[in-house]
Motif scaffolding. Structure first.
Motif, PDB file in Angstrom:
ATOM      1  N   VAL A  21      -7.279   2.429 -13.817  1.00  0.00           N
ATOM      2  CA  VAL A  21      -7.216   1.981 -12.423  1.00  0.00           C
ATOM      3  C   VAL A  21      -7.693   3.150 -11.567  1.00  0.00           C
ATOM      4  O   VAL A  21      -6.923   4.073 -11.257  1.00  0.00           O
ATOM      5  N   LEU A  22      -8.939   3.121 -11.189  1.00  0.00           N
ATOM      6  CA  LEU A  22      -9.576   4.282 -10.563  1.00  0.00           C
ATOM      7  C   LEU A  22      -8.912   4.728  -9.261  1.00  0.00           C
ATOM      8  O   LEU A  22      -8.698   5.936  -9.075  1.00  0.00           O
ATOM      9  N   PRO A  23      -8.564   3.822  -8.323  1.00  0.00           N
ATOM     10  CA  PRO A  23      -7.906   4.292  -7.091  1.00  0.00           C
ATOM     11  C   PRO A  23      -6.602   5.042  -7.364  1.00  0.00           C
ATOM     12  O   PRO A  23      -6.322   6.075  -6.744  1.00  0.00           O
ATOM     13  N   PHE A  32      -3.501   2.902 -16.296  1.00  0.00           N
ATOM     14  CA  PHE A  32      -4.320   2.081 -17.181  1.00  0.00           C
ATOM     15  C   PHE A  32      -3.782   0.657 -17.230  1.00  0.00           C
ATOM     16  O   PHE A  32      -2.569   0.436 -17.179  1.00  0.00           O
ATOM     17  N   GLY A  33      -4.684  -0.296 -17.325  1.00  0.00           N
ATOM     18  CA  GLY A  33      -4.299  -1.700 -17.324  1.00  0.00           C
ATOM     19  C   GLY A  33      -3.762  -2.187 -18.652  1.00  0.00           C
ATOM     20  O   GLY A  33      -2.943  -3.108 -18.696  1.00  0.00           O
ATOM     21  N   ARG A  34      -4.213  -1.582 -19.762  1.00  0.00           N
ATOM     22  CA  ARG A  34      -3.763  -2.026 -21.080  1.00  0.00           C
ATOM     23  C   ARG A  34      -3.442  -0.829 -21.959  1.00  0.00           C
ATOM     24  O   ARG A  34      -3.999   0.250 -21.788  1.00  0.00           O
ATOM     25  N   VAL A  35      -2.540  -1.053 -22.911  1.00  0.00           N
ATOM     26  CA  VAL A  35      -2.085  -0.019 -23.824  1.00  0.00           C
ATOM     27  C   VAL A  35      -2.168  -0.549 -25.249  1.00  0.00           C
ATOM     28  O   VAL A  35      -1.891  -1.726 -25.501  1.00  0.00           O
ATOM     29  N   GLY A  38       0.812  -1.212   0.000  1.00  0.00           N
ATOM     30  CA  GLY A  38       0.000   0.000   0.000  1.00  0.00           C
ATOM     31  C   GLY A  38       0.844   1.260   0.000  1.00  0.00           C
ATOM     32  O   GLY A  38       0.508   2.246  -0.657  1.00  0.00           O
ATOM     33  N   LEU A  39       1.952   1.224   0.730  1.00  0.00           N
ATOM     34  CA  LEU A  39       2.842   2.381   0.772  1.00  0.00           C
ATOM     35  C   LEU A  39       3.329   2.728  -0.632  1.00  0.00           C
ATOM     36  O   LEU A  39       3.267   3.886  -1.054  1.00  0.00           O
ATOM     37  N   PHE A  40       3.792   1.733  -1.367  1.00  0.00           N
ATOM     38  CA  PHE A  40       4.299   2.006  -2.710  1.00  0.00           C
ATOM     39  C   PHE A  40       3.175   2.263  -3.705  1.00  0.00           C
ATOM     40  O   PHE A  40       3.380   2.970  -4.698  1.00  0.00           O
ATOM     41  N   PHE A  41       1.989   1.726  -3.441  1.00  0.00           N
ATOM     42  CA  PHE A  41       0.829   2.045  -4.276  1.00  0.00           C
ATOM     43  C   PHE A  41       0.532   3.542  -4.194  1.00  0.00           C
ATOM     44  O   PHE A  41       0.298   4.210  -5.204  1.00  0.00           O
ATOM     45  N   GLY A  42       0.577   4.090  -2.969  1.00  0.00           N
ATOM     46  CA  GLY A  42       0.332   5.516  -2.798  1.00  0.00           C
ATOM     47  C   GLY A  42       1.449   6.370  -3.353  1.00  0.00           C
ATOM     48  O   GLY A  42       1.210   7.386  -4.016  1.00  0.00           O
TER      49      GLY A  42
END
Length: 466
Positions: free
Chosen positions: A426-428, A404-407, A127-131
């Motif tokens: 990726v909304l969050p 975004f999940g795909r390109v 979570g830390l690195f996600f933020g």
């Protein structure tokens, strides 16, 4: 041995500025400890301490040295420290200033890399690195505006920045070619006397800066050791070239061409030569090669490393240490993964920063001689403008691959661009990035505070979602 490489204590008495080597050592340690906030923050700290507080050098000389460092491949803030350290206390001064600038960041990111690979799957660390990852997107965008506001002062500079962005984003033009073309355009424009390449305020500021140079401890003149000496330049360059490429050659001979350490040594040595414009520009090159070609890490992990570099002292280019660390950790060969990763981190740092000393010691005496050369200043200003376009490309690349999940790819001849599949957002991450941008741009929050709050938000989200 050359007199510039004798013991530093022996040079103190010969310096006209009266600043002892011991005092300089304490000042550079202080600069290193406060060097947070990326290149802009580090340069601002150096300016406040060295120019405003200590009055070692004046404004004009500081800006002239900075412009030269921005022309070079590698981290401009660290190279600026080497340049000023060399001006004040010869070769030893440059070595100490540059090494101290690196050391805190190296140790900090090495420790965080251990935490990352040991606890990276834990909810709190994830979570830390996600933020951090989401907030770093906003930090990179802020860098585009911050550097752009200083560099894009007229239509010519704006056109150069736009051309650089289109060239690298849509046509994959190599960085060195972009920088070379920008330098030629800026040089030719300044020589032509075109109004597009100069501003009245710039001339007024330059006159005021020269007056401040006269009041500095170093004065406006050039110290004896800072005058061009071809023999000294060749000797110091040969020594540094051996220190840089010698270990890489030995690893290649004994480990073979397919070994991960050989690949890391060669890749980051090449990076040290071809990545211009400081950390953000370098990361665009490294992200593409390390992620897409070598497969050492994923795009999201590149942002994790950048988050580490943003929250620790030292150059942002220290993120490369994290890249090398992960590459060897996942392909350690016969070594223990942690041992391999640690050695790779040291090797990456070595081949990244030894060339920085080479560029300064080789070129700085000649650049000092060219202070006040309008055509050279025009070339350097154009390069800075092109770097804005390169950093914008980095920001777009991070946004596409993180939010975004795909390109999808659109290609036709030399035209080649990546576009996100909007339905895979990726909304969050997008919400956190937007909140970080609001904090930085609207609330004027500091980078460290923004990253800290984003890290806490990321931890909270992961714990709730998990």
């Amino acid at each position: 041995m050359d007199e510039t490489m004798t013991a530093p204590a022996n040079t103190d008495a010969r310096q006209g500025h009266g600043v002892s080597f011991g005092e300089a050592l304490r000042v550079w340690a202080r600069v290193a400890a406060l060097s947070f906030g990326g290149p802009a923050g580090q340069i601002a700290v150096m300016h406040r301490i060295v120019v405003d507080e200590k009055r070692w050098i004046g404004e004009s000389r500081f800006l002239h040295a900075l412009n030269y460092c921005m022309l070079l491949p590698g981290p401009e803030a660290q190279q600026l420290a080497v340049y000023i350290g060399w001006l004040m206390h010869r070769t030893w001064g440059g070595l100490v200033a540059g090494l101290l600038f690196i050391l805190p960041g190296f140790l900090s990111i090495l420790a965080l890399s251990y935490v990352y690979v040991i606890f990276g799957d834990a909810g709190v660390v994830e979570g830390l690195f996600f933020g951090l990852k989401a907030a770093v997107l906003a930090v990179v965008v802020q860098a585009v505006f911050r550097i752009g506001s200083r560099a894009l002062v007229n239509p010519a500079m704006i056109a150069i920045a736009a051309g650089a962005f289109i060239a690298i984003f849509a046509f994959k033009v190599p960085f060195p070619l972009i920088i070379l073309v920008a330098a030629i355009v800026g040089y030719a424009g300044s020589r032509s006397g075109s109004r597009l390449f100069r501003t009245a305020s710039g001339h007024a500021a330059a006159r005021g800066a020269v007056l401040q140079d006269r009041d500095s401890l170093l004065g406006e003149g050039t110290p004896a050791h800072a005058r061009p000496d071809l023999l000294w330049s060749l000797k110091i360059s040969a020594a540094l070239l051996g220190l840089w490429l010698g270990p890489v050659a030995l690893i290649a001979i004994f480990a073979g061409g397919g070994n991960v350490f050989t690949e890391i040594g060669i890749f980051f040595s090449k990076m040290a030569v071809v990545t211009f414009g400081g950390a953000y520009a370098a990361l665009a090159y490294v992200a593409q090669e390390a992620v897409q070609h070598y497969g050492w890490l994923r795009p999201g992990e590149m942002l994790d490393g950048l988050g580490m570099a943003e929250t620790t002292p030292g150059p942002l280019i220290m993120v490369l240490q994290f890249v090398g660390f992960l590459g060897a950790y996942r392909d350690p060969g016969s070594l223990d993964p942690m041992v391999a990763a640690t050695f790779a981190a040291i090797l990456t740092t070595w081949v990244t920063f030894v060339p920085c000393f080479l560029w300064i010691f080789l070129g700085a005496p000649f650049i000092e001689k060219l202070r006040g050369n309008a055509a050279l200043s025009g070339a350097l200003s154009a390069i800075t403008a092109a770097v804005v376009g390169v950093i914008l490309n980095l920001a777009v690349w991070f946004v596409i691959h993180t939010l975004f999940g795909r390109v999808t790819v659109l290609a036709a001849g030399p035209f080649h661009i990546e576009l996100p599949v909007l339905a895979t957002i990726v909304l969050p991450s997008a919400l956190l990035a937007a909140a970080a941008a609001f904090a930085l741009f609207r609330l004027k929050a500091s980078v460290l505070l923004t990253l800290g709050l984003a890290a806490l938000a990321g931890i909270g989200w992961r714990l709730l979602a998990g």
